[in-house]
Scaffold this motif. Sequence first.
Motif, PDB file in Angstrom:
ATOM      1  N   ALA A 123       0.820  -1.214   0.000  1.00  0.00           N
ATOM      2  CA  ALA A 123       0.000   0.000   0.000  1.00  0.00           C
ATOM      3  C   ALA A 123       0.850   1.259   0.000  1.00  0.00           C
ATOM      4  O   ALA A 123       0.405   2.320  -0.444  1.00  0.00           O
ATOM      5  N   VAL A 124       2.092   1.154   0.497  1.00  0.00           N
ATOM      6  CA  VAL A 124       3.004   2.302   0.473  1.00  0.00           C
ATOM      7  C   VAL A 124       3.230   2.764  -0.958  1.00  0.00           C
ATOM      8  O   VAL A 124       3.376   3.966  -1.226  1.00  0.00           O
ATOM      9  N   ALA A 125       3.246   1.839  -1.910  1.00  0.00           N
ATOM     10  CA  ALA A 125       3.451   2.203  -3.314  1.00  0.00           C
ATOM     11  C   ALA A 125       2.362   3.158  -3.795  1.00  0.00           C
ATOM     12  O   ALA A 125       2.640   4.111  -4.534  1.00  0.00           O
ATOM     13  N   ASP A 126       1.124   2.926  -3.360  1.00  0.00           N
ATOM     14  CA  ASP A 126       0.015   3.758  -3.808  1.00  0.00           C
ATOM     15  C   ASP A 126       0.096   5.170  -3.235  1.00  0.00           C
ATOM     16  O   ASP A 126      -0.134   6.150  -3.951  1.00  0.00           O
ATOM     17  N   ILE A 127       0.425   5.285  -1.940  1.00  0.00           N
ATOM     18  CA  ILE A 127       0.506   6.643  -1.389  1.00  0.00           C
ATOM     19  C   ILE A 127       1.758   7.351  -1.894  1.00  0.00           C
ATOM     20  O   ILE A 127       1.777   8.571  -2.054  1.00  0.00           O
ATOM     21  N   ALA A 128       2.812   6.598  -2.204  1.00  0.00           N
ATOM     22  CA  ALA A 128       3.998   7.217  -2.802  1.00  0.00           C
ATOM     23  C   ALA A 128       3.637   7.874  -4.132  1.00  0.00           C
ATOM     24  O   ALA A 128       4.123   8.967  -4.453  1.00  0.00           O
TER      25      ALA A 128
END
Length: 215
Positions: A123-128
Amino acid sequence: MMGGKIITVGAIKGGVGKTTLALNIAIARALAGRDVWLIDADRQDTASTALAIRGEAGRQPAIATAHYPDGSQLRTQLRHQRGKFEDIIIDAGGRDSTALRAALVLSDLVLVPFQPRSLDVWAVADIAALIEEARALNPELQALAVLNLADPAGTDNDDAAAAVADYPALQYLNTPIRRRKSVANAAGNGLSVLEQTPRDEKAIMELNTLMQSIF
C-alpha cells in the motif's frame, strides 16, 4: 502561520494506527505549549470522538478539532484558519480520498505509518504515487514513512523497512512505534501515551524519539 508545521498523518490502507499516531502527535505538541489544531479528515470521525471524550473528562490541555472529510471543505477551512494555530495535524482517512489529496497539497510534511506486513508495504506504493502527484503543486512536501504497530522482535520489521527503500518519494524514518496496549488504551480515552497512567516508559521514549525527528 506562527512558525509551525502542517503535518498530515496519512495512509490509503486502514488499520495502520494512523488516528492513534495523529492523536499522540497533536497532544504531545499541546503538552509542549503549542497551540494545536487537529483536523479529522476521516469519514469514520475517530479522532474527533477521542477528543470529545478528552473534553468531557476536562483533560488539559484542550485540543481544538474539526471534522472535514471532504477535500474542498478541508482546503477552504485550512486556508482560512491556518494562521490561528501554531501546529496543525491532519488525520487523513485510510483510503484515497479528496481530503487526503487536498491535505498533501497543503502540508509541510506527510507521515505515512505502515505495519510490518506485506499488504501494508504494498500500500506504500500507492501513497507514494499520490505524494509524487502532490509535489507537482507542493514541491516542498516532505514525506516520511514510519513503522507503526511494529513487532516487539523478529525480522519482519527490518524486512518492511528495507522494502520502503523501493519508493524514492518517501524517506524511511528509523523511529519505530511498537504495538503496545498502553498506546491503544490511552487513545481510547483521548490521551497521549505521555499522559497515561501507569506510565509506559518504553512507549514514551518511542514517541519522544519520533517527535524529535519530525519537529
